[in-house]
Write a protein that holds these residues in place. Structure first.
Motif, PDB file in Angstrom:
ATOM      1  N   LEU A   1     -89.215 -14.079  -2.413  1.00 43.33           N
ATOM      2  CA  LEU A   1     -88.515 -13.747  -1.182  1.00 43.33           C
ATOM      3  C   LEU A   1     -87.911 -12.344  -1.172  1.00 43.33           C
ATOM      4  O   LEU A   1     -87.916 -11.674  -0.127  1.00 43.33           O
ATOM      5  CB  LEU A   1     -87.398 -14.771  -0.922  1.00 43.33           C
ATOM      6  CG  LEU A   1     -87.835 -16.232  -0.812  1.00 43.33           C
ATOM      7  CD1 LEU A   1     -86.611 -17.136  -0.701  1.00 43.33           C
ATOM      8  CD2 LEU A   1     -88.752 -16.414   0.376  1.00 43.33           C
ATOM      9  N   VAL A   2     -87.386 -11.912  -2.292  1.00 41.61           N
ATOM     10  CA  VAL A   2     -86.624 -10.663  -2.312  1.00 41.61           C
ATOM     11  C   VAL A   2     -87.459  -9.475  -2.763  1.00 41.61           C
ATOM     12  O   VAL A   2     -87.441  -8.411  -2.124  1.00 41.61           O
ATOM     13  CB  VAL A   2     -85.374 -10.804  -3.217  1.00 41.61           C
ATOM     14  CG1 VAL A   2     -84.573  -9.509  -3.230  1.00 41.61           C
ATOM     15  CG2 VAL A   2     -84.512 -11.959  -2.730  1.00 41.61           C
ATOM     16  N   ALA A   3     -88.190  -9.649  -3.874  1.00 43.24           N
ATOM     17  CA  ALA A   3     -88.944  -8.523  -4.434  1.00 43.24           C
ATOM     18  C   ALA A   3     -89.903  -7.885  -3.426  1.00 43.24           C
ATOM     19  O   ALA A   3     -89.944  -6.652  -3.303  1.00 43.24           O
ATOM     20  CB  ALA A   3     -89.689  -8.973  -5.689  1.00 43.24           C
ATOM     21  N   PRO A   4     -90.704  -8.655  -2.664  1.00 49.50           N
ATOM     22  CA  PRO A   4     -91.596  -8.023  -1.678  1.00 49.50           C
ATOM     23  C   PRO A   4     -90.842  -7.204  -0.639  1.00 49.50           C
ATOM     24  O   PRO A   4     -91.302  -6.137  -0.225  1.00 49.50           O
ATOM     25  CB  PRO A   4     -92.312  -9.210  -1.029  1.00 49.50           C
ATOM     26  CG  PRO A   4     -92.252 -10.292  -2.057  1.00 49.50           C
ATOM     27  CD  PRO A   4     -90.923 -10.125  -2.717  1.00 49.50           C
ATOM     28  N   ALA A   5     -89.688  -7.701  -0.210  1.00 48.15           N
ATOM     29  CA  ALA A   5     -88.905  -6.968   0.782  1.00 48.15           C
ATOM     30  C   ALA A   5     -88.405  -5.650   0.216  1.00 48.15           C
ATOM     31  O   ALA A   5     -88.369  -4.625   0.913  1.00 48.15           O
ATOM     32  CB  ALA A   5     -87.740  -7.822   1.271  1.00 48.15           C
TER      33      ALA A   5
ATOM     34  N   LEU B   1     -85.698 -21.370 -11.170  1.00 51.38           N
ATOM     35  CA  LEU B   1     -85.904 -21.447  -9.734  1.00 51.38           C
ATOM     36  C   LEU B   1     -85.309 -20.231  -9.025  1.00 51.38           C
ATOM     37  O   LEU B   1     -85.890 -19.702  -8.070  1.00 51.38           O
ATOM     38  CB  LEU B   1     -85.278 -22.733  -9.186  1.00 51.38           C
ATOM     39  CG  LEU B   1     -85.458 -23.003  -7.685  1.00 51.38           C
ATOM     40  CD1 LEU B   1     -86.932 -23.067  -7.320  1.00 51.38           C
ATOM     41  CD2 LEU B   1     -84.739 -24.289  -7.291  1.00 51.38           C
ATOM     42  N   GLN B   2     -84.184 -19.767  -9.512  1.00 49.33           N
ATOM     43  CA  GLN B   2     -83.558 -18.575  -8.935  1.00 49.33           C
ATOM     44  C   GLN B   2     -84.458 -17.349  -9.111  1.00 49.33           C
ATOM     45  O   GLN B   2     -84.634 -16.550  -8.178  1.00 49.33           O
ATOM     46  CB  GLN B   2     -82.196 -18.346  -9.589  1.00 49.33           C
ATOM     47  CG  GLN B   2     -81.374 -17.235  -8.959  1.00 49.33           C
ATOM     48  CD  GLN B   2     -80.037 -17.086  -9.657  1.00 49.33           C
ATOM     49  OE1 GLN B   2     -79.934 -17.148 -10.892  1.00 49.33           O
ATOM     50  NE2 GLN B   2     -78.975 -16.883  -8.887  1.00 49.33           N
ATOM     51  N   ASP B   3     -85.033 -17.214 -10.301  1.00 52.17           N
ATOM     52  CA  ASP B   3     -85.960 -16.101 -10.547  1.00 52.17           C
ATOM     53  C   ASP B   3     -87.175 -16.190  -9.629  1.00 52.17           C
ATOM     54  O   ASP B   3     -87.663 -15.173  -9.106  1.00 52.17           O
ATOM     55  CB  ASP B   3     -86.407 -16.102 -12.007  1.00 52.17           C
ATOM     56  CG  ASP B   3     -85.274 -15.745 -12.964  1.00 52.17           C
ATOM     57  OD1 ASP B   3     -84.277 -15.160 -12.496  1.00 52.17           O
ATOM     58  OD2 ASP B   3     -85.381 -16.073 -14.165  1.00 52.17           O
TER      59      ASP B   3
ATOM     60  N   VAL C   1     -79.343 -26.482 -15.955  1.00 51.90           N
ATOM     61  CA  VAL C   1     -78.926 -25.104 -15.697  1.00 51.90           C
ATOM     62  C   VAL C   1     -80.095 -24.149 -15.905  1.00 51.90           C
ATOM     63  O   VAL C   1     -80.301 -23.211 -15.121  1.00 51.90           O
ATOM     64  CB  VAL C   1     -77.730 -24.726 -16.585  1.00 51.90           C
ATOM     65  CG1 VAL C   1     -77.399 -23.244 -16.470  1.00 51.90           C
ATOM     66  CG2 VAL C   1     -76.513 -25.574 -16.217  1.00 51.90           C
ATOM     67  N   GLU C   2     -80.891 -24.378 -16.946  1.00 50.86           N
ATOM     68  CA  GLU C   2     -82.037 -23.508 -17.212  1.00 50.86           C
ATOM     69  C   GLU C   2     -83.074 -23.625 -16.095  1.00 50.86           C
ATOM     70  O   GLU C   2     -83.655 -22.622 -15.648  1.00 50.86           O
ATOM     71  CB  GLU C   2     -82.664 -23.865 -18.564  1.00 50.86           C
ATOM     72  CG  GLU C   2     -83.853 -22.996 -18.951  1.00 50.86           C
ATOM     73  CD  GLU C   2     -83.505 -21.522 -19.035  1.00 50.86           C
ATOM     74  OE1 GLU C   2     -84.391 -20.680 -18.802  1.00 50.86           O
ATOM     75  OE2 GLU C   2     -82.330 -21.201 -19.348  1.00 50.86           O
ATOM     76  N   GLN C   3     -83.322 -24.844 -15.622  1.00 46.25           N
ATOM     77  CA  GLN C   3     -84.260 -25.033 -14.518  1.00 46.25           C
ATOM     78  C   GLN C   3     -83.784 -24.318 -13.253  1.00 46.25           C
ATOM     79  O   GLN C   3     -84.590 -23.741 -12.509  1.00 46.25           O
ATOM     80  CB  GLN C   3     -84.453 -26.525 -14.247  1.00 46.25           C
ATOM     81  CG  GLN C   3     -85.231 -27.254 -15.345  1.00 46.25           C
ATOM     82  CD  GLN C   3     -85.152 -28.765 -15.202  1.00 46.25           C
ATOM     83  OE1 GLN C   3     -84.541 -29.277 -14.263  1.00 46.25           O
ATOM     84  NE2 GLN C   3     -85.765 -29.478 -16.130  1.00 46.25           N
TER      85      GLN C   3
END
Length: 504
Positions: free
Chosen positions: A496-500, A488-490, A482-484
């Motif tokens: 993918l999301v932060a630059p957009a 990976l989600q972060d 779950v921690e891994q």
């Protein structure tokens, strides 16, 4: 608490046998969710253990619910131990082959439960007979409906059309006899009387079998009833899929009879007709704001409706308080329909989630029902220590998880309102859940981290669940998984999301 069989039997044969005897002796006092099968599963430490009972007289095989099953045979992963009573075979135990390593211990367990096996065989046989009786009544009812449908069609295409033709001829004759006023009046009156007879015949034919079912099903048929002249009707229908014809027709007759009573006897100004599919089946109800005080009488229409509903395994209820109105309701069990039915989009969603998370073959999901999905999340709630410990954000995660997996709307609504603190043992005893302990723990950890890091209290409750399932040693590995996944989600967010978001 589930204990693996090697650990349990190391406590000593006598102690284990005594524990089984106590479990079996207590079967008559435990809750309805417990059975001989579950008691043996706990005592022998085999969560996949099952029992097949021999039908009394016919020789076929049935499960504890009285449902037919194939003859149990030895396979690579399952062993079969026959069970006799007085030299007569009565059942067979289907279990983990590991239990055969010490046949004396397995025999002691079976011997301790022999009387319970015999009692359960009789109960299962009685359930099978009741199921066969209900099926027979339903088939008779369906045959009657088919005959009514044939009679309705014959009346419409035969006698009714001929009478319409006669009425037209009378009108033509009346028009041509205008010189004879008396004869013209007689012919006109005859045509009017014939029109009335035709209307009565149409009403009779419609009462035999509503032709509207062929075009619109239950929803359209109820709409047609609500639009008839009489008391204004508020219609509330939530029937998302077609139901068995015999159930839809029975529901129609309940509503038709109830509305007829409202118009004739209730002195009401308003009525409400509802029809909704729930996990328990179809429920239809008609309520009015009339004078109340209604009572069923022998030979009445309601008595006939009660027989029709009960023939389908349902129940008709009447609530009528003087000056407070009347409610007539009927409940129809649907069995595997429509709860087990999956549309292609729902099945595709479930297969995708299964492949994405576990890389399991799609075919493994084809037999899963919406009921199984509901049981899975309820098990997650139980593994978290009970639904009372689940936060709103965690509940939303669980509901979203099942929504992504194509769960039916009624499943999602049930999970939103579910408020029972069930035990994990009872939850995993549900059909299809026996081998789900590992997956439930994993999903519970994911659910409990949906609103932040796992708290000490949450970890303590999940650890107690893991202890009860005999999976304490697995818990650290599941936490790392779950921690891994959170890491990976972060990373996906950052790449993918932060630059957009920065370029908006």
């Amino acid at each position: 608490m589930v204990i693996s069989w090697p650990r349990q039997w190391r406590l000593g044969d006598r102690r284990a046998a005594q524990r089984l005897v106590e479990l079996v002796a207590g079967l008559q006092t435990v809750g309805p969710g417990d059975t001989l099968r579950n008691a043996l599963r706990r005592s022998l430490g085999d969560p996949g253990l099952d029992i097949a009972y021999l039908r009394i007289g016919s020789g076929g095989w049935i499960d504890e619910r009285g449902q037919s099953m194939t003859e149990p045979v030895h396979t690579a992963g399952r062993a079969v131990t026959p069970i006799d009573c007085g030299g007569k075979p009565i059942a067979a135990l289907v279990h983990d082959p590991a239990l055969l390593r010490n046949p004396g211990r397995l025999k002691a367990a079976v011997d301790a439960a022999t009387l319970a096996f015999e009692n359960e065989q009789q109960r299962a046989d009685l359930r099978a007979e009741i199921a066969e009786l209900r099926a027979s009544r339903a088939r008779i009812l369906e045959a009657v409906d088919l005959e009514r449908q044939r009679a309705e069609r014959n009346l419409h295409d035969g006698a009714q059309q001929r009478l319409v033709g006669v009425a037209l001829m009378l009108r033509l004759a009346g028009n041509r006899s205008s010189a004879d006023a008396a004869l013209s009046a007689i012919l006109t009156n005859a045509a009017g009387e014939l029109d009335g007879a035709i209307a009565e015949l149409r009403e009779l034919a419609r009462g035999m079998h509503p032709a509207i079912f062929a075009a619109t099903g239950l929803v359209g048929a109820l709409e047609s009833l609500a639009e008839r002249p009489g008391v204004p009707v508020d219609l509330q229908v939530d029937v998302p899929v077609p139901l068995p014809d015999v159930v839809e027709v029975a529901a129609y007759y309940v509503v038709a009879e109830a509305l007829a009573n409202v118009t004739k006897h209730a002195d009401a100004t308003h009525a409400v007709v509802s029809a909704v599919v729930t996990p328990q089946g179809l429920r239809v109800a008609v309520s009015d704001d009339g004078s109340g005080g209604a009572r069923p009488s022998p030979g009445s229409g309601l008595e006939g409706l009660s027989d029709r509903v009960s023939a389908l395994g349902g129940r008709l209820e009447l609530s009528s308080v003087p000056e407070e109105g009347t409610t007539i309701s009927a409940r129809f069990p649907l069995g595997d329909h429509p709860l087990a039915v999956r549309d292609p989009h729902s099945l595709t969603a479930l297969r995708w989630v299964g492949w994405e998370m576990y890389e399991l073959p799609a075919e493994m999901y084809d037999q899963l029902t919406h009921e199984d999905q509901r049981s899975w999340v309820r098990a997650m709630f139980a593994a978290a220590g009970g639904v009372s410990h689940v936060t709103p954000r965690q509940r939303e995660w669980a509901i979203g998880f099942e929504a992504a997996a194509g769960a039916a709307p009624w499943v999602l609504e049930d999970l939103r309102t579910y408020d029972v603190d069930e035990t994990i043992e009872n939850t995993l005893a549900l059909p299809g859940m026996a081998a789900g302990g590992r997956g439930v723990l994993y999903c519970t950890l994911r659910m409990c981290t949906a609103d932040g890091d796992l708290t000490a209290d949450e970890l303590a409750r999940i650890t107690r669940t893991a202890d009860g399932l005999g999976l304490r040693d697995l818990l650290p590995d599941l936490q790392r998984l779950v921690e891994q996944e959170r890491i990976l989600q972060d990373q996906r967010f950052e790449v993918l999301v932060a630059p957009a978001l920065q370029h908006r």
